[in-house]
Enzyme design. Structure first.
Site, PDB file in Angstrom:
ATOM      1  N   TYR A  53       0.844  -1.189   0.000  1.00 14.66           N
ATOM      2  CA  TYR A  53       0.000   0.000   0.000  1.00 14.66           C
ATOM      3  C   TYR A  53       0.884   1.245   0.000  1.00 14.66           C
ATOM      4  CZ  TYR A  53      -4.051  -2.949   1.197  1.00 14.66           C
ATOM      5  OH  TYR A  53      -5.048  -3.893   1.201  1.00 14.66           O
ATOM      6  N   GLY A 212     -16.397  -0.477  -4.902  1.00 16.94           N
ATOM      7  CA  GLY A 212     -15.624   0.572  -5.556  1.00 16.94           C
ATOM      8  C   GLY A 212     -16.333   1.913  -5.585  1.00 16.94           C
ATOM      9  N   LYS A 218     -22.448   7.365  -5.501  1.00 17.07           N
ATOM     10  CA  LYS A 218     -21.694   8.459  -6.113  1.00 17.07           C
ATOM     11  C   LYS A 218     -21.660   8.398  -7.639  1.00 17.07           C
ATOM     12  CE  LYS A 218     -17.784   7.663  -4.044  1.00 17.07           C
ATOM     13  NZ  LYS A 218     -16.363   7.720  -3.631  1.00 17.07           N
TER      14      LYS A 218
END
Length: 340
Positions: A53, A212, A218
């Protein structure tokens, strides 16, 4: 926030986990530390990261947070990280070999500033390394005190069961968790992986529970994403790419989530998170947020439980289509045993 054990272990964790893939890329250090503070203050305990990450920066940010906070705060955290993928460009710089995992774990501990992690997860299967080598390495980490437990991530059903059985046959420590992608948009794991998890007594730590971002509302049908969102910046991004995931089924599921959310008076994200958190075998659902505000909204799902009618509505909209065999209607009929 509620608490459940990490699979068949005795270690209790919050039913929502803080995912930190955004740390160091989409969330700067100040925002990342604010998310950690808010998560712990809300009763959250499980913090999940990985060596890849932000190319290790996520672990470094978490390490500095640990160093800057008092022990009575940091001792609440059950810390999880992962190793398997490449962090250096050389032939032995990836995989589940003893050489790579030992170097990867030691590097993670240095970045985190810790002498151990509570949960060390192998980030994916490795067909090139014998399972007994990987298992003896992980068992050794437990014996050395470098890790308390280990888990799996992104394994298929047969890979999971093979590893569990080999560990048992060798008398070695077995895994306690599996971290799969799981949401109202990704339910195919219910065909083989979830039954394998339940049979082995593991706890699931679902990632991408909002599909996602689709399940937060959204994105819209027939309106390509724009603006300051992951898909707005890159509509072709990964598994959630707009042209791949923006199917009729997806928009049907989004509409069902919106319907339940409006009737409940809560956000769509809370509904989607509550659904996956209460699925069979789930221990803790991993939240990923760019901003503190997004995280605070998602944390409200920790105490939300859908009723039977709401769950049935979401299940009906999201049931994945399967061919007749082996997972469809004819395959199920063939395996059914009627004792009536």
């Amino acid at each position: 926030m509620e608490y459940r054990t990490l699979g068949r272990s005795g270690c209790a964790v919050s039913n929502l986990a803080l995912g930190t893939m955004t740390f160091g890329t989409e969330s700067d250090e100040g925002v990342s530390h604010a998310q950690l503070d808010a998560f712990v203050e809300s009763g959250g305990t499980l913090v999940d990261t990985a060596d890849v990450y932000s190319k290790g920066v996520s672990e470094e940010i978490i390490g500095r947070w640990f160093a800057d906070r008092p022990d009575d705060v940091t001792e609440r955290v059950v810390l999880a990280t992962k190793g398997r993928f490449a962090t250096v460009p050389e032939p032995n710089g990836l995989g589940l070999s003893r050489r790579h995992l030992t170097r990867a774990l030691d590097a993670s501990l240095r970045r985190l500033g810790r002498d151990h992690v509570d949960l060390y997860q192998v980030h994916a299967f490795d067909a090139h390394t014998p399972l007994d080598e990987t298992l003896r390495t992980l068992d050794g980490f437990v014996q050395q005190g470098k890790i308390r437990y280990y888990g799996l991530s992104n394994f298929t059903g047969w890979q999971l069961m093979k590893l569990v059985q080999v560990a048992a046959a060798l008398g070695l420590e077995g895994p306690v968790t599996l971290q799969p992608q799981y949401s109202l948009l990704v339910r195919e794991i219910e065909w083989e992986i979830v039954p394998a998890v339940l049979d082995a007594g593991l706890g699931m730590l679902p990632w991408s529970p909002l599909g996602g971002g689709y399940l937060s509302g959204k994105y819209r049908k027939d309106q390509r994403p724009t603006g300051d969102t992951r898909l707005g910046e890159d509509p072709d991004r990964g598994m959630e790419a707009y042209d791949r995931r923006g199917t009729e089924r997806t928009w049907d599921v989004v509409a069902a989530v919106q319907e339940v959310a409006e009737a409940r008076g809560v956000s769509m994200a809370e509904v989607a998170l509550a659904w996956v958190t209460d699925r069979p075998g789930v221990t803790s659902t991993i939240l990923g947020a760019r901003t503190l505000e997004q995280l605070e909204t998602n944390l409200r799902a920790g105490d939300l439980h859908l009723d039977a009618a709401e769950t049935e509505r979401l299940d009906a909209a999201s049931t994945p289509l399967a061919a007749d065999y082996p997972y469809g209607e004819l395959g199920v009929q063939q395996r059914h045993r009627d004792l009536g």
